[in-house]
Design a protein around this motif. Structure first.
Motif, short mmCIF file in Angstrom:
data_model
loop_
_atom_site.label_atom_id
_atom_site.label_comp_id
_atom_site.label_asym_id
_atom_site.label_seq_id
_atom_site.Cartn_x
_atom_site.Cartn_y
_atom_site.Cartn_z
N ARG A 127 5.53 -2.39 4.14
CA ARG A 127 5.74 -1.87 2.79
C ARG A 127 5.32 -2.92 1.75
O ARG A 127 5.39 -4.12 2.00
CB ARG A 127 7.22 -1.55 2.56
N THR A 134 12.26 2.77 -0.64
CA THR A 134 11.21 3.65 -0.09
C THR A 134 11.82 4.55 0.98
O THR A 134 11.27 4.70 2.07
CB THR A 134 10.06 2.82 0.49
N GLU A 404 1.94 1.89 1.19
CA GLU A 404 1.38 1.96 -0.16
C GLU A 404 -0.12 1.67 -0.15
O GLU A 404 -0.87 2.22 -0.96
CB GLU A 404 2.12 0.97 -1.07
N SER A 407 -1.68 4.82 0.72
CA SER A 407 -1.61 5.72 -0.42
C SER A 407 -2.74 5.48 -1.41
O SER A 407 -3.37 6.43 -1.88
CB SER A 407 -0.25 5.55 -1.13
N ASP A 499 2.60 11.13 0.76
CA ASP A 499 3.25 10.08 -0.02
C ASP A 499 4.74 10.35 -0.15
O ASP A 499 5.57 9.45 0.03
CB ASP A 499 2.63 9.99 -1.41
N VAL A 504 6.80 6.85 -0.42
CA VAL A 504 6.03 6.11 -1.43
C VAL A 504 6.60 6.45 -2.80
O VAL A 504 6.73 7.63 -3.15
CB VAL A 504 4.53 6.48 -1.35
N PHE A 510 6.44 3.11 -8.96
CA PHE A 510 5.38 2.35 -8.31
C PHE A 510 4.95 1.19 -9.21
O PHE A 510 4.85 0.04 -8.79
CB PHE A 510 4.21 3.30 -8.05
N VAL A 571 -2.19 -3.05 -5.65
CA VAL A 571 -1.95 -3.09 -4.21
C VAL A 571 -3.16 -3.69 -3.51
O VAL A 571 -3.04 -4.48 -2.56
CB VAL A 571 -1.63 -1.69 -3.66
#
Length: 643
Positions: A127, A134, A404, A407, A499, A504, A510, A571
């Motif tokens: 993660r 999450t 993530e 994602s 997600d 997520v 986020f 990310v």
């Protein structure tokens, strides 16, 4: 657990209760930066209050990103397990053969000799955010708002209108899926979702939309009940598993007992093709979600492996077939990592700071010429001499790819509905083919015809544009895609649902967890696009906190030159370098160099790029590639007849 440099890890949570994440919540760092690193982080934080990193001069912006990366490594890397014991140890998981001390194991084991299971096939995704933030969603959270409605409103191309990404070519689109095939693949459950239709219905042409759920890993700790772990069926390393397979058995089958270290290919006349099984599926490491773009790149890098094998055999005639194979795989994988770092990334993130920063990731700020001439000037500094050879480091958290990360790499918008193919030698139009008819077992069909060759296909990809990664740009066929497993998929709905299913966080949460500013109004989110803001407000019931991460990322204004959002980019900053820095065959001070790769193999990596790979196997492309001069191969090529 401590990392190799003594960094400690940990997060401070406030219990297991699900809560709205906020910027004030204390998350303990996974390691303590050096004194100079802390000064750099603090200085750029102050500067960014007045000037964001992307408005700084390129060189200063690159340093800004380097210090931002350190901060992200501190706070945005979290293990998918409650205990690091899951990564194994050398006593319980000894090397089965000394061969794998200097060669990749196809299962992904033994990249770390201290944590031999780290990053291997079957391990959990990690993660970028703490696990207690999450958690598995409630049924209401899973279906609110209706994911089919979100797909219809924000994914579908309106009136079939294709929005091109004019700074890129189709090779860039194919390349990222080719890399994703190497990195991740969730284990699928036998249980299914029955995705309900939105109120008032939608355009989905079938009575039901059923999708397989993601299979949770077994419960190893009480925390796994509220925050399930999900396993990766691929290896998480940059090890070419899409070509070589994610198990030793698969790799041996693909070699097909060839004694010279090569991968098996079907030779039809003067053309090499990927072999097929009885159902028409390509025999390669990973063949899900197959289309002609994958056919091209998997074939290209299978050919590259065999070319490396030939060069090694010529230079070292006493090498066994296994030794040639192991070295050729190391070289091929490192070359792909290099191409992604210094070519693909600067193409899709065309900003001066990124051009400098990504080149420095590989060569350091001293640059390619000095690094090739003198070797590493600094033994350990990533910034001065680049990540390769700087020493593998986990920053206090065992390596894995993250949920993530998966994602932000949802990039189906890149795919057009049709591709116009042109001759690589004359530029003449050959035919235009719908992408839908070049998928799965039909992907090879156009190339086996007598009218279209591999050079024609690569030339056509090089001279045509992919779609922009933005709202309302999913191709129609991907929103009604029959797949070999018997499902009919709407990838827009799937992307939203996955997600949510995997915990997520939504868009605002986020960004908070990445320490980014958070919009308070829909107009602020969309950069003043009132029409889009009104659509989001209606779809999400006026609650900006409900906006899905992918939808918000597609709606936010994009930094000039960027192919995707800054939210996704945050990310990317931490994970792009982590894939290099964690891998001992790339970052390892004792493994990176001629001693492991051989003199011929190491020179092959350092002296080659995508232009060389294409020209090596398809000489018909050389003239066109030379016309581009120093232009990035993933940018649109100069067409025949153009100056």
């Amino acid at each position: 657990m401590t990392s190799t440099n003594g960094h400690s890890n940990g997060i401070r949570t406030s219990g297991d209760a699900k809560q709205k994440p906020n910027q004030e919540e204390e998350i303990l760092p996974s390691f303590t930066p050096s004194f100079l690193e802390r000064i750099g982080i603090g200085a750029f934080k102050l500067l960014n209050k007045a000037v964001p990193w992307y408005k700084l001069p390129g060189f200063i912006g690159a340093f800004n990103l380097a210090f931002l990366r350190i901060e992200l490594r501190q706070y945005n890397l979290h293990d998918g397990y409650a205990s690091a014991e899951a990564q194994g140890n050398a006593n319980d998981n000894p090397l089965p053969d000394e061969r794998y001390r200097g060669a990749r194991h196809s299962d992904g084991k033994f990249n770390s000799l201290e944590m031999p299971l780290m990053g291997c096939r079957g391990m959990r995704f990690g993660r970028n955010f703490p696990r207690h933030l999450t958690q598995k969603p409630t049924e209401e959270e899973l279906w609110t708002p209706n994911p089919r409605m979100i797909s219809e409103k924000f994914m579908a191309r309106r009136d079939g209108r294709f929005i091109p990404a004019t700074t890129l070519n189709m090779l860039a689109a194919a390349w990222i899926q080719f890399q994703i095939h190497d990195w991740f693949n969730h284990v699928q459950s036998e249980e299914k979702f029955n995705v309900p239709a939105p109120e008032g219905g939608d355009s989905w042409p079938h009575p039901h939309m059923e999708l397989f759920r993601t299979k949770p890993d077994e419960i190893r700790d009480p925390s796994d009940i509220k925050c399930p772990g999900y396993r990766n069926e691929n290896t998480a390393w940059w090890d070419g598993s899409q070509i070589y397979g994610s198990s030793e058995e698969a790799t041996q089958a693909l070699r097909n007992q060839l004694p010279d270290g090569k991968l098996a290919l079907d030779e039809i006349g003067a053309v090499s093709f990927l072999p097929r099984d009885k159902d028409g599926n390509p025999l390669t490491g990973f063949h899900d979600n197959w289309w002609i773009g994958m056919e091209m790149l998997h074939t290209l890098f299978a050919l590259e492996h065999n070319a490396i094998s030939d060069a090694l055999k010529a230079a070292y005639p006493d090498m066994t077939g296994d030794q040639i194979f192991d070295k050729a795989r190391l070289v091929n994988c490192a070359l792909m990592a290099k191409i992604h770092t210094v070519e693909w990334t600067p193409a899709i993130l065309a900003h001066p700071a990124l051009q400098i920063g990504m080149n420095a990731n590989w060569w350091g700020i001293v640059g390619e010429r000095l690094t090739k001439m003198l070797g590493r000037i600094s033994k350990t500094s990533d910034i001065i001499s680049g990540i390769p050879g700087s020493g593998a480091e986990q920053d206090g958290i065992p390596y894995s790819l993250t949920e993530e990360f998966v994602s932000v790499y949802r990039m189906h918008s890149l795919i057009p509905d049709d591709i116009a193919f042109h001759s690589a030698t004359t530029g003449a139009h050959i035919r235009t083919i719908p992408v839908a008819s070049m998928t799965f077992s039909q992907a090879q069909k156009p190339l086996r015809s007598h009218t279209l060759t591999f050079p024609d296909a690569f030339y056509s990809f090089g001279t045509s544009h992919p779609g922009a990664i933005t709202a309302n740009n999913y191709p129609s066929f991907l929103r009604n895609l029959p797949t070999p497993d018997g499902q009919t998929r709407d990838l827009g709905t799937i992307d939203i649902l996955r997600d949510r299913e995997r915990g997520v966080p939504r868009y605002c949460a986020f960004r908070r967890l990445l320490r980014m500013s958070v919009p308070t109004t829909f107009e602020e989110l969309t950069g003043g696009d009132k029409e889009r803001a009104d659509e989001l407000r209606e779809a999400y019931g006026g609650d900006i906190e409900m906006v899905d991460a992918l939808v918000g990322s597609h709606a936010e204004p994009v930094i000039e030159g960027f192919g995707f959002s800054e939210t996704a980019f945050r990310v990317f900053i931490v994970m792009a370098s982590r894939r290099l820095k964690s891998d001992r065959f790339i970052a390892g001070a004792g493994e990176w160099g001629e001693g492991t790769y051989t003199k011929v193999g190491f020179r092959w990596v350092q002296d080659s790029g995508m232009r060389d790979v294409l020209g090596r196997h398809f000489p018909e492309l050389r003239a066109t590639l030379e016309k581009g001069g120093g232009k990035n191969v993933f940018a649109p090529w100069v067409k025949m007849g153009e100056r």
